[in-house]
Design an enzyme around this catalytic site. Structure first.
Site, PDB file in Angstrom:
ATOM      1  N   CYS A   1       0.824  -1.215   0.000  1.00 45.59           N
ATOM      2  CA  CYS A   1       0.000   0.000   0.000  1.00 45.59           C
ATOM      3  C   CYS A   1       0.860   1.268   0.000  1.00 45.59           C
ATOM      4  O   CYS A   1       0.578   2.215  -0.740  1.00 45.59           O
ATOM      5  CB  CYS A   1      -0.941  -0.004   1.193  1.00 45.59           C
ATOM      6  SG  CYS A   1      -0.163  -0.454   2.752  1.00 45.59           S
TER       7      CYS A   1
ATOM      8  N   HIS B   1      -2.880   6.596   4.223  1.00 36.09           N
ATOM      9  CA  HIS B   1      -1.438   6.641   4.475  1.00 36.09           C
ATOM     10  C   HIS B   1      -0.880   7.971   3.971  1.00 36.09           C
ATOM     11  O   HIS B   1      -1.251   8.445   2.890  1.00 36.09           O
ATOM     12  CB  HIS B   1      -0.715   5.518   3.727  1.00 36.09           C
ATOM     13  CG  HIS B   1      -0.922   4.152   4.305  1.00 36.09           C
ATOM     14  ND1 HIS B   1      -1.651   3.912   5.448  1.00 36.09           N
ATOM     15  CD2 HIS B   1      -0.464   2.933   3.878  1.00 36.09           C
ATOM     16  CE1 HIS B   1      -1.648   2.598   5.689  1.00 36.09           C
ATOM     17  NE2 HIS B   1      -0.935   1.992   4.754  1.00 36.09           N
TER      18      HIS B   1
END
Length: 344
Positions: free
Chosen positions: A130, A242
């Protein structure tokens, strides 16, 4: 004729997000099958306005499946992806198991879409980590312009990257702080509520964690093996999204204004960079969105040809589910696969 899609790991965070995105993007599927372990059989998951009942992976026949989205963890993928691929389906795997296999393409469609053609060796395509996915989306157009030599990244990674139990732990610990209750730590090595943890995945012999190693190695495979990258990966008390502080050193000169213009026109990127309070994107705003947001673009006076930027994305979408479905769309759009003739 549409495609038959099997989703392994349908009850997890990423699996559920995949179902949402398949529906949102009107993916050309005639049939979507939700699969998981035996203990999840009968669980209901949503796919658009439909409800799917989860079936057992262990005794499922993949012979008429066209695409398998694999989001059930490394051990399951290691055992099942080759079997499913051998049955003729293309497996798009979200675990780390196949990423560094030289016979398996590691793909971010905005960056290296041509690599999908290599799926024929094992009928497996790997989805990157990710934190890597959003990074290379931001780096690619800048690399094309000025050639990246070195990247230094500090990540601020949400708990959803560690699964539903991790999200539950952040919620429970936060509640415990406010109610002066016992604070229980199970998923993380230290408390995550009102704290940050500079440890994601296991430590390696050189002192880096596996998450940091993944960013280094995957960026080289996806973008350019010559790029030098070092990372410090940190878990923060955020549910989704994130963030990354990125320092880039280039071979050729590039100004912040040039970088801003390049990124504004780059696929998958959305620049929000106003030099005023709040003129940037935070993970809260990125949740539920597809873009890789880029803010705080500025020149780094400490190195020749240096830039710094702030990069934010929804890790469950671009970092996992969305990227996998974009890979599937790439296979279809390039006519690399065709739907199998289904039995009447």
């Amino acid at each position: 004729m549409g495609y038959k899609v099997a989703l392994v790991g349908a009850t997890g965070n990423v699996g559920r997000e995949m179902l949402n995105i398949l529906d949102e993007r009107k993916f050309p599927a005639d049939e979507v099958v939700a699969l998981a372990s035996r203990r999840s059989v009968g669980t209901e998951v949503s796919y658009g306005d439909k409800t799917l009942k989860v079936k057992a992976l262990e005794n499922y026949d993949f012979s008429d499946t066209d695409i398998c989205l694999m989001s059930a963890g490394g051990a399951v993928s290691k055992e099942w992806s080759p079997k499913i691929g051998a049955a003729g389906a293309v497996v798009i795997d979200n675990s780390s198991t196949w990423r560094m296999d030289p016979d398996v393409p590691l793909v971010v469609p905005e960056v290296n879409a041509d690599a999908v053609a290599g799926f024929t060796k094992k009928h497996i395509i790997a989805n990157p980590n990710c934190s890597t996915a959003q990074l290379v989306v931001a780096l690619k157009p800048l690399h094309d312009k000025a050639v990246i030599k070195r990247v230094v990244v500090a990540t601020y990674q949400s708990v959803s990257g560690a699964g539903k139990d991790a999200m539950d732990e952040l919620f429970a610990q936060t509640k415990a702080v406010y109610t002066a209750s016992e604070l229980v730590t199970k998923k993380f090595p230290k408390r995550i509520a009102f704290n940050v943890i500079p440890e994601i995945d296991v430590f390696m012999e050189d002192g880096y964690t596996k998450e940091e190693w993944k960013m280094m190695m995957e960026t080289k495979k996806i973008l350019d093996p010559k790029i030098k990258l070092t990372a410090t990966c940190v878990r923060v008390p955020v549910f989704i999204g994130h963030s990354e502080a990125v320092t880039i050193e280039f071979e050729k000169p590039i100004t912040a204004d040039e970088a801003r213009g390049i990124l504004r026109n780059a696929p998958g990127c959305l620049v929000i960079d106003k030099h005023e309070p709040g003129g940037y994107v935070t993970p809260y705003e990125s949740a539920g969105e597809d873009a890789t947001y880029i803010s705080r673009i500025r020149e780094d006076a400490t190195v020749e040809n240096g830039l710094q930027l702030w990069c934010v994305s929804d890790n469950l979408r671009k970092g996992a589910a969305l990227n996998a479905i974009q890979i599937a769309e790439c296979l279809i759009n390039r006519k690399l696969i065709s739907a199998k003739q289904k039995a009447a």
